[in-house]
Design an enzyme around this catalytic site. Structure first.
Site, PDB file in Angstrom:
ATOM      1  N   ILE A  10       0.816  -1.291  -0.047  1.00 28.94           N
ATOM      2  CA  ILE A  10       0.067  -0.192   0.082  1.00 28.94           C
ATOM      3  C   ILE A  10       0.741   1.242   0.043  1.00 28.94           C
ATOM      4  CG2 ILE A  10      -0.341   0.079   2.531  1.00 28.94           C
ATOM      5  CD1 ILE A  10      -3.477   0.536   1.589  1.00 28.94           C
ATOM      6  N   VAL A  32       0.587  -2.542   8.706  1.00 24.11           N
ATOM      7  CA  VAL A  32       0.262  -1.361   7.599  1.00 24.11           C
ATOM      8  C   VAL A  32       0.688  -0.046   8.159  1.00 24.11           C
ATOM      9  CG1 VAL A  32      -1.579   0.015   6.517  1.00 24.11           C
ATOM     10  CG2 VAL A  32      -1.652  -2.712   6.280  1.00 24.11           C
ATOM     11  N   ASP A  33       0.273   0.160   9.571  1.00 25.04           N
ATOM     12  CA  ASP A  33       0.391   1.498  10.362  1.00 25.04           C
ATOM     13  C   ASP A  33       2.029   1.587  10.185  1.00 25.04           C
ATOM     14  OD1 ASP A  33       0.082   3.717  11.863  1.00 25.04           O
ATOM     15  OD2 ASP A  33      -0.226   2.506  13.505  1.00 25.04           O
ATOM     16  N   SER A 121      -8.484  -4.131   9.990  1.00 25.06           N
ATOM     17  CA  SER A 121      -9.055  -5.084  11.406  1.00 25.06           C
ATOM     18  C   SER A 121      -8.681  -6.567  10.960  1.00 25.06           C
ATOM     19  CB  SER A 121     -10.545  -4.811  11.566  1.00 25.06           C
ATOM     20  OG  SER A 121     -10.641  -3.518  12.296  1.00 25.06           O
TER      21      SER A 121
END
Length: 180
Positions: A10, A32-33, A121
């Protein structure tokens, strides 16, 4: 509006908005964060700290979203959203749906034409990827039809891309996209 699912990273997407599966602190984390924070550079952390100092002193609520610049990412903007954590008893699909609707609403306000989402999530927050795919695709389609909230709709958003971390996640999202 085109809705697609791809296998990929991403942080490399050439879109206007990248959605970050953030934690409520907004100060970075894993998955991802962590990848988005690393790719965007230290300016992203500084912007998130400023949000915490000013408008979000208690952090970002589950299901809500907030935008920052993308800094060193190809994307102009990062929209941070906090997904529900099943391990903490956050099992309401409405909260999960909000993690897809709120970023789209913010994207419209940012005049964005393209948005990339992760499987918010899924993974460490305990939601089955099939459930995330069903809720995510259903929410984006409802938003596209303008049925999620008064005044919402796809004004200007031409592309929603789900960028998935595994073949299994990609298969789940493609299966949902193939449903009529």
């Amino acid at each position: 509006m085109l809705i697609e699912a791809v296998l990929g990273d991403i942080t490399t997407q050439g879109v206007d908005v990248v959605v970050n599966a953030a934690n409520s602190s907004l100060l970075g984390g894993g998955g991802v964060d962590g990848a988005i924070h690393a790719a965007a550079g230290p300016e992203l952390l500084a912007a998130c700290r400023e949000l915490r100092r000013t408008t979000l002193p208690d952090g970002l609520s589950v299901g809500d979203a907030v935008a920052t610049p993308g800094f060193r990412l190809p994307a102009r903007w990062v929209v941070h959203t906090v997904g529900p954590n099943r391990h903490r008893g956050q099992t309401d699909p409405v909260l999960l749906a909000s993690c897809f609707a709120r970023p789209l609403e913010l994207a419209v306000g940012l005049s964005a034409s393209s948005v990339a989402f992760p499987a918010v999530s899924a993974g460490v927050y305990g939601w089955a990827v099939d459930d995330v795919a069903r809720v995510a695709v259903g929410t984006v389609r409802a938003w596209q039809e303008g049925t999620t909230a008064p005044g919402s709709g796809p004004e200007g958003v031409a592309l929603v891309r789900f960028v998935l971390f595994s073949s299994a996640a990609l298969d789940a999202f493609r299966a949902e996209l193939d449903r009529a």
